[in-house]
Design a protein around this motif. Structure first.
Motif, PDB file in Angstrom:
ATOM      1  N   HIS A 159       6.600  10.334   3.955  1.00 13.81           N
ATOM      2  CA  HIS A 159       7.103  11.409   4.910  1.00 13.81           C
ATOM      3  C   HIS A 159       6.071  11.810   5.993  1.00 13.81           C
ATOM      4  CE1 HIS A 159      11.052  12.070   2.559  1.00 13.81           C
ATOM      5  NE2 HIS A 159      10.193  12.447   1.690  1.00 13.81           N
ATOM      6  N   ASN A 160       5.021  10.901   5.744  1.00 10.79           N
ATOM      7  CA  ASN A 160       3.921  11.278   6.741  1.00 10.79           C
ATOM      8  C   ASN A 160       4.107  10.624   8.195  1.00 10.79           C
ATOM      9  OD1 ASN A 160       1.426  11.339   8.263  1.00 10.79           O
ATOM     10  ND2 ASN A 160       0.224  11.614   6.365  1.00 10.79           N
TER      11      ASN A 160
ATOM     12  N   ILE B  53       0.835  -1.225  -0.051  1.00 12.36           N
ATOM     13  CA  ILE B  53       0.055  -0.012   0.169  1.00 12.36           C
ATOM     14  C   ILE B  53       0.824   1.218   0.071  1.00 12.36           C
ATOM     15  CG2 ILE B  53      -1.581   1.359   1.088  1.00 12.36           C
ATOM     16  CD1 ILE B  53      -2.591  -1.160   2.486  1.00 12.36           C
ATOM     17  N   MET B  54       0.722   1.918  -1.066  1.00  9.59           N
ATOM     18  CA  MET B  54       1.610   3.378  -1.206  1.00  9.59           C
ATOM     19  C   MET B  54       0.444   4.444  -0.842  1.00  9.59           C
ATOM     20  SD  MET B  54       4.004   2.568  -4.250  1.00  9.59           S
ATOM     21  CE  MET B  54       4.837   4.231  -3.910  1.00  9.59           C
ATOM     22  N   ALA B  55       0.505   5.123   0.417  1.00 10.13           N
ATOM     23  CA  ALA B  55      -0.525   5.825   0.610  1.00 10.13           C
ATOM     24  C   ALA B  55      -0.444   7.240  -0.377  1.00 10.13           C
ATOM     25  CB  ALA B  55      -0.303   6.566   2.103  1.00 10.13           C
ATOM     26  N   GLY B  56       0.470   7.671  -0.784  1.00  9.72           N
ATOM     27  CA  GLY B  56       0.333   8.819  -1.813  1.00  9.72           C
ATOM     28  C   GLY B  56       1.174  10.139  -1.187  1.00  9.72           C
ATOM     29  N   ALA B  57       1.527  10.706  -2.114  1.00  8.06           N
ATOM     30  CA  ALA B  57       2.216  12.127  -1.722  1.00  8.06           C
ATOM     31  C   ALA B  57       1.334  13.239  -1.552  1.00  8.06           C
ATOM     32  CB  ALA B  57       3.292  12.780  -2.883  1.00  8.06           C
TER      33      ALA B  57
ATOM     34  N   LEU C 145       3.111  11.186  10.962  1.00 10.70           N
ATOM     35  CA  LEU C 145       1.839  10.947  11.800  1.00 10.70           C
ATOM     36  C   LEU C 145       1.173   9.714  11.338  1.00 10.70           C
ATOM     37  CD1 LEU C 145       0.048  12.146  14.002  1.00 10.70           C
ATOM     38  CD2 LEU C 145      -1.369  13.484  12.078  1.00 10.70           C
ATOM     39  N   LEU C 146       0.907   9.588  10.065  1.00 11.07           N
ATOM     40  CA  LEU C 146       0.295   8.274   9.780  1.00 11.07           C
ATOM     41  C   LEU C 146       1.020   7.073  10.267  1.00 11.07           C
ATOM     42  CD1 LEU C 146      -1.981   6.781   7.969  1.00 11.07           C
ATOM     43  CD2 LEU C 146      -0.508   7.357   5.870  1.00 11.07           C
ATOM     44  N   LYS C 147       2.221   7.167   9.976  1.00 12.32           N
ATOM     45  CA  LYS C 147       3.143   5.813  10.344  1.00 12.32           C
ATOM     46  C   LYS C 147       2.954   5.446  11.869  1.00 12.32           C
ATOM     47  CE  LYS C 147       8.204   4.198  10.112  1.00 12.32           C
ATOM     48  NZ  LYS C 147       8.318   4.048  11.329  1.00 12.32           N
ATOM     49  N   ASP C 148       2.949   6.460  12.639  1.00 15.22           N
ATOM     50  CA  ASP C 148       3.089   6.227  14.240  1.00 15.22           C
ATOM     51  C   ASP C 148       1.474   5.829  14.505  1.00 15.22           C
ATOM     52  OD1 ASP C 148       5.683   6.870  14.436  1.00 15.22           O
ATOM     53  OD2 ASP C 148       4.990   9.268  14.956  1.00 15.22           O
ATOM     54  N   SER C 149       0.374   6.298  13.941  1.00 18.54           N
ATOM     55  CA  SER C 149      -1.004   6.175  14.064  1.00 18.54           C
ATOM     56  C   SER C 149      -1.143   4.585  13.828  1.00 18.54           C
ATOM     57  CB  SER C 149      -1.530   7.099  13.492  1.00 18.54           C
ATOM     58  OG  SER C 149      -3.165   6.608  13.597  1.00 18.54           O
TER      59      SER C 149
ATOM     60  N   VAL D 104       5.236  -1.446   8.573  1.00 18.92           N
ATOM     61  CA  VAL D 104       4.770   0.041   8.041  1.00 18.92           C
ATOM     62  C   VAL D 104       6.438   0.701   7.883  1.00 18.92           C
ATOM     63  CG1 VAL D 104       3.804   2.153   9.139  1.00 18.92           C
ATOM     64  CG2 VAL D 104       2.868   0.013   9.820  1.00 18.92           C
ATOM     65  N   TYR D 105       6.409   1.517   6.896  1.00 17.33           N
ATOM     66  CA  TYR D 105       7.791   2.052   6.510  1.00 17.33           C
ATOM     67  C   TYR D 105       7.463   3.378   6.273  1.00 17.33           C
ATOM     68  CZ  TYR D 105       8.303  -2.808   5.013  1.00 17.33           C
ATOM     69  OH  TYR D 105       8.471  -4.386   4.959  1.00 17.33           O
ATOM     70  N   GLY D 106       8.310   4.147   6.518  1.00 20.24           N
ATOM     71  CA  GLY D 106       8.246   5.553   6.095  1.00 20.24           C
ATOM     72  C   GLY D 106       8.648   5.956   4.543  1.00 20.24           C
ATOM     73  N   PHE D 107       9.576   6.959   4.182  1.00 19.74           N
ATOM     74  CA  PHE D 107       9.839   7.063   2.938  1.00 19.74           C
ATOM     75  C   PHE D 107      10.926   5.768   2.435  1.00 19.74           C
ATOM     76  CE2 PHE D 107      12.947   8.636  -0.159  1.00 19.74           C
ATOM     77  CZ  PHE D 107      12.058   9.106  -1.214  1.00 19.74           C
TER      78      PHE D 107
END
Length: 387
Positions: free
Chosen positions: A245-246, A213-217, A248-252, A268-271
């Motif tokens: 780079h989100n 899943i790629m959440a988008g820029a 907040l989403l990563k932590d949530s 769950v990955y960041g960039f």
């Protein structure tokens, strides 16, 4: 690989815009392809930002807000302006922005060619007034054709598909002026085979299917929590969520699904810089249907699922790929989950989807093909001028 003597290096001017990431990514891909050949004379200019910084910031913010919070308004504007001609009142206005700036850039940089990755054609408009400008090339960054890209002073177009080429020719652009190149991807992106080393690197299991899943820029894909929850109900599925780079989403997501992350089924990955590696390990992709991300998935032969695509170019991209059997569109988390589980649970269906995606591949290295074509054209023009 063609390399240049310093005294013979041509200079490219790339004009892009900061409305979304795709235009900039394509511009960088072209610059990087030149640098890989030993040419470091590429100049990149965000024309609107440099010529009208205040207006650029206002319109960019409006674009982002309408795109994420008022998608129906954005879609209406896209569809309303889609048939716009370059010499219409509104089309002429849009192409006039940056005219004075580009005149000064031409005088200072003296480029041998100009590449547009955004349809703002102040430079071709100058040709009407001065009778001169260096050859101009346009790289269309989506699978859909907005009429704003069509301008008689563009010397060559580079497009993702044969269908786009046909659309351009129906609008009067000579077929010889359109090359099906694919959309340029960033340096380092390549289709690779999955390996044990990669599975270890990303902490994924090779014996269970992976849904990427790629959440988008541009804002976050809606309903990410529900999508993850629905997929994880199947004990055989692994989910790889890229949040970019989100933070907040990563932590949530990490906190909400910590029992699944502990069980190593949600990752769950960041960039992720080497996104082609994750794509190689995945069985399918859920993404916002931007042109560059879709092109990456096509290069990786990855079945694509789009969720609630925003009206405008993204929805048109999704509809086009769906018509070719390479993508599915869903508007509800349950619908999306059912589509994915049905696909990955059926090897024959999965193979068929991969083949449909493979048929859309225009080029293994679009940036290289574009650069070679531009340089060949410049060489022909130089030889003709010396006769």
């Amino acid at each position: 690989m063609i390399r240049f003597e310093n005294k013979q290096q041509p200079k490219l001017l790339i004009l892009y815009a900061s409305y979304g990431e795709g235009h900039l990514q394509v511009a960088r891909a072209i610059r990087d392809a030149m640098e890989e050949r030993g040419n470091y004379r590429t100049v990149m200019v965000d024309l609107m930002a440099e010529s009208h910084p205040w207006l650029n910031e206002v319109t960019r913010r409006f674009y982002l807000k309408s795109y994420t919070h008022m998608p129906s308004l954005y879609g209406w504007m896209y569809d309303f302006t889609r048939p716009m001609k370059h010499d219409s009142l509104f089309g002429g206005l849009l192409h006039s922005f940056g005219r004075d700036k580009i005149r000064r850039i031409l005088a200072a940089e003296r480029p041998d060619a100009v590449v547009h990755t955004f349809p703002s054609f102040a430079l071709p408009e100058l040709k009407k007034r001065t009778g001169y400008h260096p050859p101009s090339y346009a790289i269309i960054t989506d699978f859909d054709l907005h009429r704003r890209w069509v301008h008689p002073s563009i010397d060559r177009y580079y497009v993702a598909t044969e269908d786009l080429k046909k659309e351009l020719t129906l609008l009067g652009i000579p077929g010889s002026s359109v090359q099906v190149s694919g959309i340029p991807l960033k340096r380092g992106f390549r289709a690779i085979a999955p390996s044990a080393e990669l599975f270890v690197r990303y902490k994924l299991r090779p014996d269970k299917p992976v849904v990427l899943i790629m959440a988008g820029a541009q804002g976050v894909m809606p309903d990410v929590e529900q999508i993850c929850g629905g997929l994880l109900q199947d004990a055989n599925v692994q989910v790889a969520l890229v949040c970019g780079h989100n933070r907040l989403l990563k932590d949530s997501i990490s906190e909400q699904f910590q029992h699944h992350t502990g069980a190593a089924r949600l990752h769950v990955y960041g960039f992720v810089e080497q996104i082609h590696e994750l794509m190689a390990l995945s069985d399918c992709l859920i993404t916002k249907p931007g042109g560059v991300t879709l092109s990456e998935a096509i290069a990786a032969e990855l079945p694509i699922f789009t969720y609630r695509p925003v009206p405008g170019q993204e929805k048109q991209n999704a509809l086009y790929l769906a018509s070719k059997g390479a993508a599915s569109i869903a508007n509800h988390p349950l619908e999306l989950t059912e589509q994915i589980l049905k696909l990955i649970g059926d090897p024959l269906r999965l193979t068929s989807r991969r083949l449909s995606t493979q048929r859309l591949q225009a080029s293994q290295s679009a940036a290289d093909g574009i650069i070679l074509d531009i340089l060949s054209n410049l060489d022909i023009m130089e030889r003709a001028s010396n006769i």
